[in-house]
Design an enzyme around this catalytic site. Structure first.
Site, PDB file in Angstrom:
ATOM      1  N   ARG A   1       0.857  -1.198  -0.186  1.00  0.00           N
ATOM      2  CA  ARG A   1       0.446  -0.458   0.185  1.00  0.00           C
ATOM      3  C   ARG A   1       0.845   1.463  -0.031  1.00  0.00           C
ATOM      4  O   ARG A   1       2.078   1.681  -0.329  1.00  0.00           O
ATOM      5  CB  ARG A   1      -0.813   0.501   0.929  1.00  0.00           C
ATOM      6  N   GLY A   2       0.429   2.814   0.011  1.00  0.00           N
ATOM      7  CA  GLY A   2       1.240   3.578   0.369  1.00  0.00           C
ATOM      8  C   GLY A   2       1.268   3.904   1.363  1.00  0.00           C
ATOM      9  O   GLY A   2       0.966   3.390   2.266  1.00  0.00           O
TER      10      GLY A   2
ATOM     11  N   GLN B   1       4.969   4.360   4.763  1.00  0.00           N
ATOM     12  CA  GLN B   1       5.955   3.833   5.158  1.00  0.00           C
ATOM     13  C   GLN B   1       5.589   2.831   6.574  1.00  0.00           C
ATOM     14  O   GLN B   1       4.273   1.720   6.207  1.00  0.00           O
ATOM     15  CB  GLN B   1       6.399   5.206   6.069  1.00  0.00           C
ATOM     16  N   TYR B   2       6.562   2.972   7.653  1.00  0.00           N
ATOM     17  CA  TYR B   2       6.117   1.336   8.211  1.00  0.00           C
ATOM     18  C   TYR B   2       4.408   2.075   9.376  1.00  0.00           C
ATOM     19  O   TYR B   2       4.820   3.274   9.492  1.00  0.00           O
ATOM     20  CB  TYR B   2       7.015   1.401   8.790  1.00  0.00           C
ATOM     21  N   THR B   3       3.858   1.148   9.799  1.00  0.00           N
ATOM     22  CA  THR B   3       2.305   1.547  10.048  1.00  0.00           C
ATOM     23  C   THR B   3       2.668  -0.047  11.391  1.00  0.00           C
ATOM     24  O   THR B   3       2.613  -1.472  11.076  1.00  0.00           O
ATOM     25  CB  THR B   3       1.502   1.021   9.598  1.00  0.00           C
ATOM     26  N   TYR B   4       2.162   0.173  12.393  1.00  0.00           N
ATOM     27  CA  TYR B   4       2.244  -1.102  13.508  1.00  0.00           C
ATOM     28  C   TYR B   4       0.402  -0.641  13.334  1.00  0.00           C
ATOM     29  O   TYR B   4      -0.762   0.088  13.318  1.00  0.00           O
ATOM     30  CB  TYR B   4       1.991  -0.364  14.825  1.00  0.00           C
TER      31      TYR B   4
ATOM     32  N   GLY C   1      -6.505   1.078   3.664  1.00  0.00           N
ATOM     33  CA  GLY C   1      -7.960   1.956   4.376  1.00  0.00           C
ATOM     34  C   GLY C   1      -6.882   2.550   5.418  1.00  0.00           C
ATOM     35  O   GLY C   1      -6.158   3.329   5.081  1.00  0.00           O
TER      36      GLY C   1
ATOM     37  N   CYS D   1       5.217   6.293  10.067  1.00  0.00           N
ATOM     38  CA  CYS D   1       4.727   7.162   9.107  1.00  0.00           C
ATOM     39  C   CYS D   1       6.365   7.390   8.775  1.00  0.00           C
ATOM     40  O   CYS D   1       6.408   8.663   7.664  1.00  0.00           O
ATOM     41  CB  CYS D   1       3.491   7.516   9.126  1.00  0.00           C
TER      42      CYS D   1
END
Length: 221
Positions: free
Chosen positions: A69-70, A72-75, A162, A180
């Site tokens: 997905r668009g 950066q890093y996400t938790y 999403g 992010c």
């Protein structure tokens, strides 16, 4: 009609991704309705297409998934409401930027149901809240924390992935990444802000505000 799906137990990331890809393809082929899936994940990190290796500061802490997905890093983890949106962006105007703005407006409207003012900041993806209870930043401005993340992908003009809104996750879990890619701001949640909001209450707000922000799927031309 949009089908609303709610999972009561944490959903494995691979299973969620497989479902989204299959559903998005079916929507694009005219074989399925649009869908929004409300769920939680077990603790994990996802890497978007712009993720930088140095932003994964604790790679052994939780599983890491390449999300495609668009962003950066996400938790993701328990206590965070994830809303996967499988919507026909093609029939909704063929405008990706407008669609992302609608997602932002949707989150902000849902937060407003709990008297939380969500903010959009240039150069910072997601939704933010000001923290007058925290020390001011070096330039004198109010501290701001992130409360929601946004990241999508399109398949033949149908969206998947999403939004995620922090209700009551373990905020220490965000310390294994630079969320992010933003180092000089923190993260927060509804409960961290002093609001005893549960998932069911947030789900009601999301469903209520969805129709107002997005409206019905337009008829085919």
């Amino acid at each position: 009609m949009v089908e609303w799906i709610t999972s009561s137990q944490p959903v494995a990331y691979d299973a969620a991704l497989s479902f989204m890809e299959t559903r998005a393809a079916a929507i694009a082929a005219g074989q399925a309705e649009e869908a929004i899936w409300l769920l939680e994940h077990p603790p994990l990190y996802t890497a978007g297409t712009s993720a930088r290796p140095e932003d994964l500061t604790d790679p052994g802490r939780f599983p890491v998934y390449v999300a495609r997905r668009g962003g950066q890093y996400t938790y993701h983890g328990p206590g965070q409401r994830v809303a996967y949106v499988m919507l026909n962006v093609g029939r909704r105007g063929h405008d990706v930027r407008r669609f992302v703005r609608q997602l932002e407006a949707w989150v902000i409207a849902a937060l407003a149901e709990f008297n939380v003012t969500g903010l959009i900041r240039e150069g910072r993806v997601g939704v933010w809240v000001q923290r007058p209870d925290k020390p001011r930043r070096p330039d004198g401005s109010l501290a701001e924390d992130k409360i929601a993340a946004i990241g999508i992908r399109l398949h033949r003009w149908v969206s998947f992935h999403g939004i995620s809104i922090n209700v009551e996750p373990d905020l220490s879990h965000f310390s294994g990444i630079v969320p992010c890619g933003i180092r000089d701001h923190g993260v927060t949640s509804l409960v961290d802000l002093g609001l005893p909001v549960g998932m069911a209450e947030l789900d009601i707000a999301l469903k209520t505000e969805f129709d107002r922000i997005f409206g019905p799927l337009p008829d085919r031309p």
